[in-house]
Design a protein around this motif. Sequence first.
Motif, PDB file in Angstrom:
ATOM      1  N   ARG A  35      -6.316   1.039  -0.165  1.00 60.84           N
ATOM      2  CA  ARG A  35      -5.412   2.010   0.206  1.00 60.84           C
ATOM      3  C   ARG A  35      -5.833   2.441   1.665  1.00 60.84           C
ATOM      4  N   PRO A  36      -4.713   2.771   2.542  1.00 54.07           N
ATOM      5  CA  PRO A  36      -4.921   3.248   3.726  1.00 54.07           C
ATOM      6  C   PRO A  36      -5.371   4.735   3.775  1.00 54.07           C
ATOM      7  N   VAL A  37      -6.542   5.108   4.523  1.00 54.32           N
ATOM      8  CA  VAL A  37      -6.685   6.503   4.732  1.00 54.32           C
ATOM      9  C   VAL A  37      -6.664   6.846   6.085  1.00 54.32           C
ATOM     10  N   TYR A  52       6.702   0.563  11.065  1.00 53.82           N
ATOM     11  CA  TYR A  52       6.300  -0.578  10.251  1.00 53.82           C
ATOM     12  C   TYR A  52       5.998  -0.420   8.857  1.00 53.82           C
ATOM     13  N   CYS A  53       5.952   0.676   8.155  1.00 56.24           N
ATOM     14  CA  CYS A  53       5.605   0.539   6.672  1.00 56.24           C
ATOM     15  C   CYS A  53       6.718  -0.155   6.083  1.00 56.24           C
ATOM     16  N   PRO A  54       6.405  -1.140   5.368  1.00 52.06           N
ATOM     17  CA  PRO A  54       7.619  -1.637   4.530  1.00 52.06           C
ATOM     18  C   PRO A  54       7.904  -0.907   3.439  1.00 52.06           C
ATOM     19  N   ASP A  55       7.430   0.258   3.040  1.00 56.81           N
ATOM     20  CA  ASP A  55       7.873   0.886   1.777  1.00 56.81           C
ATOM     21  C   ASP A  55       7.857   2.428   1.984  1.00 56.81           C
ATOM     22  N   SER A  56       8.239   2.622   3.153  1.00 51.11           N
ATOM     23  CA  SER A  56       8.526   3.881   3.560  1.00 51.11           C
ATOM     24  C   SER A  56       7.562   5.059   3.036  1.00 51.11           C
ATOM     25  N   SER A  57       6.199   4.655   3.139  1.00 53.97           N
ATOM     26  CA  SER A  57       5.229   5.486   2.573  1.00 53.97           C
ATOM     27  C   SER A  57       4.632   6.227   3.605  1.00 53.97           C
ATOM     28  N   ILE A  58       4.820   6.359   4.821  1.00 50.56           N
ATOM     29  CA  ILE A  58       4.302   7.237   5.623  1.00 50.56           C
ATOM     30  C   ILE A  58       4.971   8.594   5.576  1.00 50.56           C
ATOM     31  N   LEU A  59       4.154   9.711   5.262  1.00 51.58           N
ATOM     32  CA  LEU A  59       4.952  10.949   4.946  1.00 51.58           C
ATOM     33  C   LEU A  59       4.919  11.637   6.456  1.00 51.58           C
ATOM     34  N   CYS A  74       2.877   3.877  -1.685  1.00 51.95           N
ATOM     35  CA  CYS A  74       2.142   2.625  -0.712  1.00 51.95           C
ATOM     36  C   CYS A  74       1.577   1.401  -1.759  1.00 51.95           C
ATOM     37  N   LYS A  75       1.864   0.164  -1.181  1.00 52.81           N
ATOM     38  CA  LYS A  75       1.496  -0.871  -1.862  1.00 52.81           C
ATOM     39  C   LYS A  75       0.219  -1.380  -1.601  1.00 52.81           C
ATOM     40  N   GLY A  76      -0.404  -0.806  -0.257  1.00 51.34           N
ATOM     41  CA  GLY A  76      -1.594  -1.170   0.149  1.00 51.34           C
ATOM     42  C   GLY A  76      -1.617  -2.370   0.734  1.00 51.34           C
ATOM     43  N   CYS A  77      -0.595  -2.830   1.582  1.00 51.87           N
ATOM     44  CA  CYS A  77      -0.371  -3.850   2.343  1.00 51.87           C
ATOM     45  C   CYS A  77      -1.207  -4.025   3.710  1.00 51.87           C
ATOM     46  N   GLY A  78      -1.741  -2.746   4.247  1.00 52.96           N
ATOM     47  CA  GLY A  78      -2.384  -2.923   5.581  1.00 52.96           C
ATOM     48  C   GLY A  78      -1.733  -2.988   6.923  1.00 52.96           C
ATOM     49  N   ILE A  79      -0.416  -3.202   6.770  1.00 48.19           N
ATOM     50  CA  ILE A  79       0.489  -3.195   7.813  1.00 48.19           C
ATOM     51  C   ILE A  79       0.177  -1.997   8.970  1.00 48.19           C
ATOM     52  N   CYS A  80      -0.165  -0.749   8.398  1.00 52.51           N
ATOM     53  CA  CYS A  80      -0.018   0.421   9.178  1.00 52.51           C
ATOM     54  C   CYS A  80      -1.266   0.292   9.903  1.00 52.51           C
ATOM     55  N   VAL A  81      -2.261  -0.164   9.276  1.00 52.79           N
ATOM     56  CA  VAL A  81      -3.506  -0.281  10.104  1.00 52.79           C
ATOM     57  C   VAL A  81      -3.346  -1.389  11.044  1.00 52.79           C
ATOM     58  N   LYS A  92      -7.534   3.298   7.866  1.00 56.02           N
ATOM     59  CA  LYS A  92      -8.503   2.232   7.619  1.00 56.02           C
ATOM     60  C   LYS A  92      -8.199   1.937   5.998  1.00 56.02           C
ATOM     61  N   MET A  93      -8.396   0.765   5.719  1.00 56.96           N
ATOM     62  CA  MET A  93      -8.170   0.444   4.454  1.00 56.96           C
ATOM     63  C   MET A  93      -9.488   0.587   3.728  1.00 56.96           C
ATOM     64  N   ILE A  94      -9.312   1.085   2.323  1.00 52.80           N
ATOM     65  CA  ILE A  94     -10.549   1.396   1.319  1.00 52.80           C
ATOM     66  C   ILE A  94     -10.306   0.891   0.117  1.00 52.80           C
TER      67      ILE A  94
HETATM   68  S1  SF4 Z   1      -0.670   0.043   3.613  1.00 56.39           S
HETATM   69 FE1  SF4 Z   1       1.609  -0.647   3.609  1.00 56.39          FE
HETATM   70  S2  SF4 Z   1       2.519   0.186   2.253  1.00 56.39           S
HETATM   71 FE2  SF4 Z   1       0.858   1.598   2.521  1.00 56.39          FE
HETATM   72  S3  SF4 Z   1       1.450   3.101   3.986  1.00 56.39           S
HETATM   73 FE3  SF4 Z   1       0.402   1.149   4.978  1.00 56.39          FE
HETATM   74  S4  SF4 Z   1       1.986   0.066   5.873  1.00 56.39           S
HETATM   75 FE4  SF4 Z   1       2.866   1.513   3.964  1.00 56.39          FE
END
Ligand code: SF4
Lengths: 114, 396
Positions: A35-37, A52-59, A74-81, A92-94
């Motif tokens: 998960r991104p923190v 960039y978030c493909p799942d509209s998961s940035i609040l 959030c699917k945890g793809c890491g694109i935001c990071v 950061k991904m954890i």
């Molecule tokens: S990890 Fe992927 S899905 Fe989750 S907030 Fe970041 S970009 Fe969006």
Amino acid sequence: MAEKLLNWDEVLIGATIKDPGNSKSYETGSWRVERPVWNPDTCIQCMFCWVYCPDSSILVDENGKMAGIDYDHCKGCGICVEQCPTKPKSLKMILESEAKGKTLKELRKEAFSK
Amino acid sequence: MGKKVALTGNEAAAHAIRQINPDVIAAFPITPSTPIPQAVAQFIADGLMDTELVTVESEHSAMSACIGAAAAGGRVMTATSANGYALMWEMLYIASGMRLPIVMSVVARALSAPLNIHGDHSDIMGGRDTGWIQLIAENSQEAYDTLIQAVKIAEHKDVMTPALVAQDGFNISHAIEIWELEDDNKVKEFIGDYEPLYPLLNTDEPITHGAWAPPNWYFEHKMNQLKGLLNAKDVVKQVGKEFGEAFGREYGLYEAYKLDDAEYVIVAAGSVCGTTKDVVDNLRENGVKAGLLRIRLFRPFPFGEIAEALQSAKAIAVLDRVSPAGAQGGPLFSEVRSALYDTSTRAPIINYTYGLGGRDTQPKHINSVYETLKKIVETGKIEKQFDCLNLRGEWR
Ligand code: SF4
Ligand code: SF4
């Protein structure tokens, strides 16, 4: 929101969907391995992560500012990071297994104190 | 009033499409169906129809474009054959799963390898479980008539399922026959306007097409789809009757040719039935109770009606224009025999593969089938449950 499971003779023809936005009730966040923190202290509010978030998961809050992560979707793809431009990164991904049982505050401290 | 014309099966299909004048056709040329989109392109260029003809780079794209156009709310048609049909494979399931009433003219042809462009049923039989309605025409007239009916069948509110109308490659598609071309306006009136159920382009009522269904939804949707396909049986009957009232040629689920009291019965589909009817006539003149059951609707398979129609038979031969490919007989054979399992009269039943890759099937070959059936009834013994017609070397 719990979805109502319909019988075979009740479902809409061709699996069409009449109520737009019902994907909200499908929690894709359950698939996540990492998960991104977010670190609000270093975030410059560039909104790259939101774009960039493909799942509209940035609040986003009422002022149009980045306000955290929607962990239900959030699917945890890491694109935001990957896209975050600050140095050090403000996301950061954890590993989920390491995040288990911890509050957001604790996670932030762990991720960004070093 | 209709008029008699001398044209090929492909031209028959093209004229049906011209009169139907669908909103969109997306097609890619492949022998032997190429003359269909070619003629349609000419009709459009001549201002005889205002269909949007989408030329694409493959049949996979052709069916994809058809799906998009149909989801948008258009009346959509296409044509293909053989490997082109095979390339559509993935999209055939998507069209039927999305319940889009696309109508396709299939000019049935052998599948490679070895490369062969001639007629057989490898393509349509390979796609028999894609969820499409499958109607097989015997000749040009029926190919024309059935394409017109298929629009009404596919678009029926209880059906909403894509339909294909097959005719035999070359035997029909490239042979000139005399058939009746009906009046443009009468055809338009017969099919009526299409009112799509959930058009994507209706922005007043937004709708999602092609969404995913997780394990807790997929099963229900597939069974809902099956019901639509099964509903087609009654609608095929009803539309065939309406067509008869409008144009004087009535159609049913199957055709019974001198079948009422027939003892020796051939079951087949497509152009071979024309040859078989001639042989039946000859045999009847000589007092042999021969008959033919011509399958017209293959999917959904009208098993109850077909079993019922075969009750007078003392011996049955099913002709498949496709290799059984390791099954216990060809697809027609499996269906017919399975249908008979539930009835009291279970006549001995044998299976032939014939006509692969355009191999000729002549009256003498059909005659030999009836000879074999007679022998089975006389001796009470089946020597070969599966055999081939007009194959070099005895099959064993
Ligand atoms: S990890 Fe992927 S899905 Fe989750 S907030 Fe970041 S970009 Fe969006
Ligand atoms: S990309 Fe980084 S800096 Fe930009 S808004 Fe998102 S978290 Fe903040």
